[in-house]
Design a protein around this motif. Sequence first.
Motif, PDB file in Angstrom:
ATOM      1  N   SER A 260       9.362  15.650  13.726  1.00  0.00           N
ATOM      2  CA  SER A 260      10.658  16.319  13.579  1.00  0.00           C
ATOM      3  C   SER A 260      10.487  17.683  12.953  1.00  0.00           C
ATOM      4  O   SER A 260       9.505  17.961  12.251  1.00  0.00           O
ATOM      5  N   GLN A 261      11.468  18.543  13.215  1.00  0.00           N
ATOM      6  CA  GLN A 261      11.577  19.752  12.436  1.00  0.00           C
ATOM      7  C   GLN A 261      11.954  19.353  11.008  1.00  0.00           C
ATOM      8  O   GLN A 261      12.521  18.276  10.789  1.00  0.00           O
ATOM      9  N   PRO A 262      11.598  20.175  10.010  1.00  0.00           N
ATOM     10  CA  PRO A 262      11.874  19.797   8.616  1.00  0.00           C
ATOM     11  C   PRO A 262      13.336  19.411   8.412  1.00  0.00           C
ATOM     12  O   PRO A 262      14.252  20.114   8.843  1.00  0.00           O
ATOM     13  N   GLY A 263      13.556  18.254   7.782  1.00  0.00           N
ATOM     14  CA  GLY A 263      14.892  17.785   7.487  1.00  0.00           C
ATOM     15  C   GLY A 263      15.613  17.112   8.635  1.00  0.00           C
ATOM     16  O   GLY A 263      16.768  16.712   8.500  1.00  0.00           O
ATOM     17  N   LYS A 264      14.933  16.947   9.779  1.00  0.00           N
ATOM     18  CA  LYS A 264      15.579  16.366  10.955  1.00  0.00           C
ATOM     19  C   LYS A 264      14.994  15.002  11.336  1.00  0.00           C
ATOM     20  O   LYS A 264      15.105  14.573  12.492  1.00  0.00           O
ATOM     21  N   GLN A 265      14.407  14.308  10.385  1.00  0.00           N
ATOM     22  CA  GLN A 265      13.923  12.964  10.662  1.00  0.00           C
ATOM     23  C   GLN A 265      15.079  12.074  11.111  1.00  0.00           C
ATOM     24  O   GLN A 265      16.230  12.298  10.729  1.00  0.00           O
ATOM     25  N   ALA A 266      14.769  11.082  11.921  1.00  0.00           N
ATOM     26  CA  ALA A 266      15.790  10.138  12.372  1.00  0.00           C
ATOM     27  C   ALA A 266      16.150   9.214  11.214  1.00  0.00           C
ATOM     28  O   ALA A 266      15.371   8.348  10.834  1.00  0.00           O
ATOM     29  N   ARG A 267      17.323   9.405  10.647  1.00  0.00           N
ATOM     30  CA  ARG A 267      17.703   8.632   9.462  1.00  0.00           C
ATOM     31  C   ARG A 267      17.864   7.156   9.783  1.00  0.00           C
ATOM     32  O   ARG A 267      17.555   6.287   8.951  1.00  0.00           O
ATOM     33  N   HIS A 268      18.346   6.847  10.978  1.00  0.00           N
ATOM     34  CA  HIS A 268      18.494   5.448  11.371  1.00  0.00           C
ATOM     35  C   HIS A 268      17.127   4.755  11.416  1.00  0.00           C
ATOM     36  O   HIS A 268      16.941   3.670  10.865  1.00  0.00           O
ATOM     37  N   ASN A 269      16.172   5.393  12.056  1.00  0.00           N
ATOM     38  CA  ASN A 269      14.838   4.798  12.151  1.00  0.00           C
ATOM     39  C   ASN A 269      14.151   4.739  10.792  1.00  0.00           C
ATOM     40  O   ASN A 269      13.424   3.787  10.496  1.00  0.00           O
ATOM     41  N   LEU A 270      14.367   5.749   9.966  1.00  0.00           N
ATOM     42  CA  LEU A 270      13.794   5.717   8.621  1.00  0.00           C
ATOM     43  C   LEU A 270      14.289   4.509   7.834  1.00  0.00           C
ATOM     44  O   LEU A 270      13.534   3.915   7.049  1.00  0.00           O
ATOM     45  N   ASN A 271      15.538   4.136   8.045  1.00  0.00           N
ATOM     46  CA  ASN A 271      16.044   2.953   7.360  1.00  0.00           C
ATOM     47  C   ASN A 271      15.305   1.702   7.808  1.00  0.00           C
ATOM     48  O   ASN A 271      15.028   0.806   7.006  1.00  0.00           O
ATOM     49  N   TYR A 272      14.947   1.626   9.106  1.00  0.00           N
ATOM     50  CA  TYR A 272      14.123   0.506   9.571  1.00  0.00           C
ATOM     51  C   TYR A 272      12.777   0.505   8.853  1.00  0.00           C
ATOM     52  O   TYR A 272      12.320  -0.513   8.337  1.00  0.00           O
ATOM     53  N   TRP A 273      12.113   1.671   8.870  1.00  0.00           N
ATOM     54  CA  TRP A 273      10.743   1.738   8.336  1.00  0.00           C
ATOM     55  C   TRP A 273      10.719   1.476   6.836  1.00  0.00           C
ATOM     56  O   TRP A 273       9.708   1.007   6.312  1.00  0.00           O
ATOM     57  N   LYS A 274      11.803   1.771   6.150  1.00  0.00           N
ATOM     58  CA  LYS A 274      11.865   1.514   4.712  1.00  0.00           C
ATOM     59  C   LYS A 274      12.437   0.130   4.392  1.00  0.00           C
ATOM     60  O   LYS A 274      12.798  -0.149   3.260  1.00  0.00           O
ATOM     61  N   PHE A 275      12.484  -0.725   5.406  1.00  0.00           N
ATOM     62  CA  PHE A 275      12.916  -2.115   5.258  1.00  0.00           C
ATOM     63  C   PHE A 275      14.354  -2.198   4.771  1.00  0.00           C
ATOM     64  O   PHE A 275      14.722  -3.046   3.971  1.00  0.00           O
ATOM     65  N   GLY A 276      15.169  -1.258   5.295  1.00  0.00           N
ATOM     66  CA  GLY A 276      16.590  -1.324   5.023  1.00  0.00           C
ATOM     67  C   GLY A 276      17.256  -2.383   5.878  1.00  0.00           C
ATOM     68  O   GLY A 276      16.609  -3.065   6.686  1.00  0.00           O
ATOM     69  N   ASP A 277      18.549  -2.542   5.721  1.00  0.00           N
ATOM     70  CA  ASP A 277      19.301  -3.548   6.463  1.00  0.00           C
ATOM     71  C   ASP A 277      19.946  -2.935   7.692  1.00  0.00           C
ATOM     72  O   ASP A 277      20.273  -1.742   7.724  1.00  0.00           O
ATOM     73  N   TYR A 278      20.162  -3.759   8.701  1.00  0.00           N
ATOM     74  CA  TYR A 278      20.892  -3.319   9.885  1.00  0.00           C
ATOM     75  C   TYR A 278      21.603  -4.515  10.508  1.00  0.00           C
ATOM     76  O   TYR A 278      21.059  -5.610  10.600  1.00  0.00           O
ATOM     77  N   LEU A 279      22.834  -4.274  10.872  1.00  0.00           N
ATOM     78  CA  LEU A 279      23.600  -5.239  11.644  1.00  0.00           C
ATOM     79  C   LEU A 279      23.517  -4.824  13.099  1.00  0.00           C
ATOM     80  O   LEU A 279      23.817  -3.678  13.435  1.00  0.00           O
ATOM     81  N   GLY A 280      23.095  -5.736  13.958  1.00  0.00           N
ATOM     82  CA  GLY A 280      23.023  -5.462  15.387  1.00  0.00           C
ATOM     83  C   GLY A 280      24.087  -6.241  16.129  1.00  0.00           C
ATOM     84  O   GLY A 280      24.168  -7.474  16.000  1.00  0.00           O
ATOM     85  N   ILE A 281      24.928  -5.559  16.893  1.00  0.00           N
ATOM     86  CA  ILE A 281      25.919  -6.229  17.727  1.00  0.00           C
ATOM     87  C   ILE A 281      25.656  -5.859  19.179  1.00  0.00           C
ATOM     88  O   ILE A 281      25.073  -4.814  19.484  1.00  0.00           O
ATOM     89  N   GLY A 282      26.072  -6.744  20.087  1.00  0.00           N
ATOM     90  CA  GLY A 282      25.797  -6.541  21.500  1.00  0.00           C
ATOM     91  C   GLY A 282      24.755  -7.526  21.984  1.00  0.00           C
ATOM     92  O   GLY A 282      24.082  -8.205  21.192  1.00  0.00           O
ATOM     93  N   ALA A 283      24.603  -7.603  23.296  1.00  0.00           N
ATOM     94  CA  ALA A 283      23.718  -8.585  23.912  1.00  0.00           C
ATOM     95  C   ALA A 283      22.275  -8.403  23.447  1.00  0.00           C
ATOM     96  O   ALA A 283      21.682  -7.330  23.612  1.00  0.00           O
ATOM     97  N   GLY A 284      21.709  -9.464  22.865  1.00  0.00           N
ATOM     98  CA  GLY A 284      20.313  -9.444  22.438  1.00  0.00           C
ATOM     99  C   GLY A 284      20.022  -8.649  21.194  1.00  0.00           C
ATOM    100  O   GLY A 284      18.864  -8.503  20.819  1.00  0.00           O
TER     101      GLY A 284
END
Length: 400
Positions: A260-284
Motif C-alpha cells: 500500500s501507499q503509506p497510510g492506505k493499508q486495508a483496515r478490514h484485512n488488518l483486523n483479520y491479521w491482528k486476530f480481531g473479530d468479524y461477523l460474516g453474513i451471507g451464504a457460506g
Amino acid sequence: MSTNIHLFHPLDSRTQEIRLDALPPLSLYIHIPWCMRKCPYCDFNSHEARDTLPEQEYVAALTRDLELALPQIWGRKVYTVFIGGGTPSLFSMHAMEQILATVRMLLPLDHGAEITLEANPGTVETDKFSGFRNAGINRLSLGIQSFNDIHLRSLGRIHDASGAKRAIELARQHFDNINLDLMYGLPQQTQEEAMQDIRTALEFSPQHLSCYNLTLEPNTLFHRYPPPLPGEDLCGLMQREIEQTLALNGYVHYETSAFSQPGKQARHNLNYWKFGDYLGIGAGAHSKLSFPDRVMRQMRYKQPQAYMQQVSQSSPVQTEHAVKREDLPFEFMMNALRLNQGFADTLFAERTGLSLLLIRNELEQAEHRGLITRDLQRIAPTELGRNFLNDLLQIFLRDS
C-alpha cells in the motif's frame, strides 16, 4: 518439515483459562455469492448466475441474518465493512443502498468506517460506480488479475486488458481508495510478463495492490486439470522483483501479499491479521466472535438457496464451535505472522486471553532458527520466516 514440539504441558491445559479483559475490534463481512462465470482457479464460495439473480430475496435474507446475529454483538461498534463474493458488483445500486442502510440502522457503525466493495471489471459502468459511492462505499477492490489478454483468457476472466484499464479509469473518477488484485505465476507466464502487469498497474497509482502467487486449490478446475505453471524458482524471482519494484515506487509491503501507499493499508484485512473479530453474513460466510471466556467460530450455509431457506427458518448458521484453548496460539500466529512488521507482544494476550509465557518454548525455537525477531515490545517474522511461513507456523501447531 517434521517436528516433535509439545506446545502444551498438562499443567498448562488444566490451569490456563481464556480471559479477555476487552473484546477486539469488530468488522462486518457481507458475502454475495454469484458471479458471471466460475474461474478455473477459484475455490471461494461462488456460483454462476445462470438465471435472474434473486436480488431482493437475498437482500431480505441478509437483513434477517443480521437481525438474528445482533444478540451476539450487541452494543459493539463496527469499524470496517467488506462486501465480497463472488462478484458483488453484479448487484444493483439500489440493492447496495438497501444493504448499507440496513447496516447503519442495526449497527453502531463507526463514523470513519472503511466500507469496501469487490468489483469485477466486466460488470461495472460509470452509473454503477457513482451509485455505489453514493450508497456509502468508500473503497473499491478491482479483480484485475492481469493486463495480458492471453493470461486473462487462461484464467477464465470475462474482461480483457482494455476492459480492465477502462474499469480502473472509471473507478478513479469516483473513489480515492482503490485496490487492484493481481496474480503472478500464471500458466506459461514469463518473468517479464509478470513485471509488465506490475508496471501497467503502477501507471494508475492505485492506493493498494494485492499480488498473489497463483496456487492450485482443491475443488477447482485447475486442480483437476493442472495447467503448465512456472516453476517454484521462477515464481520466487517474480515475487522478489515485484517486491523490489513496488518498494522503489513507495509502496509499503505490510502483509504477505499486500502492498500500500503509506497510510492506505486495508483496515478490514488488518483486523483479520491482528486476530480481531468479524461477523460474516451471507451464504457460506465465516465469523470469529470473542466473548470474555471464549472465542467462537461460525459458518453459514453455503448454497445460496439453502442459505435463504435456513434464514427464513431463523437458523442461518450451519456450524458453530468454540476454539479450543490449545488451538488459539496457532490460530493467532497463523494470522499475525503474515504481517511483515509483526505484532506487539501484548496483542497475544489481548486477543487470545492467554499468557504469552504459554508459548515461550516455541518462540525461543523460532528465534533460534532465525524465523522471527523479538524484543520486549514486538515479535516479527524475519525475511527467512516470511519466505518459509509454513515452517514457522508449524512450530506453533499443536503436536498431536
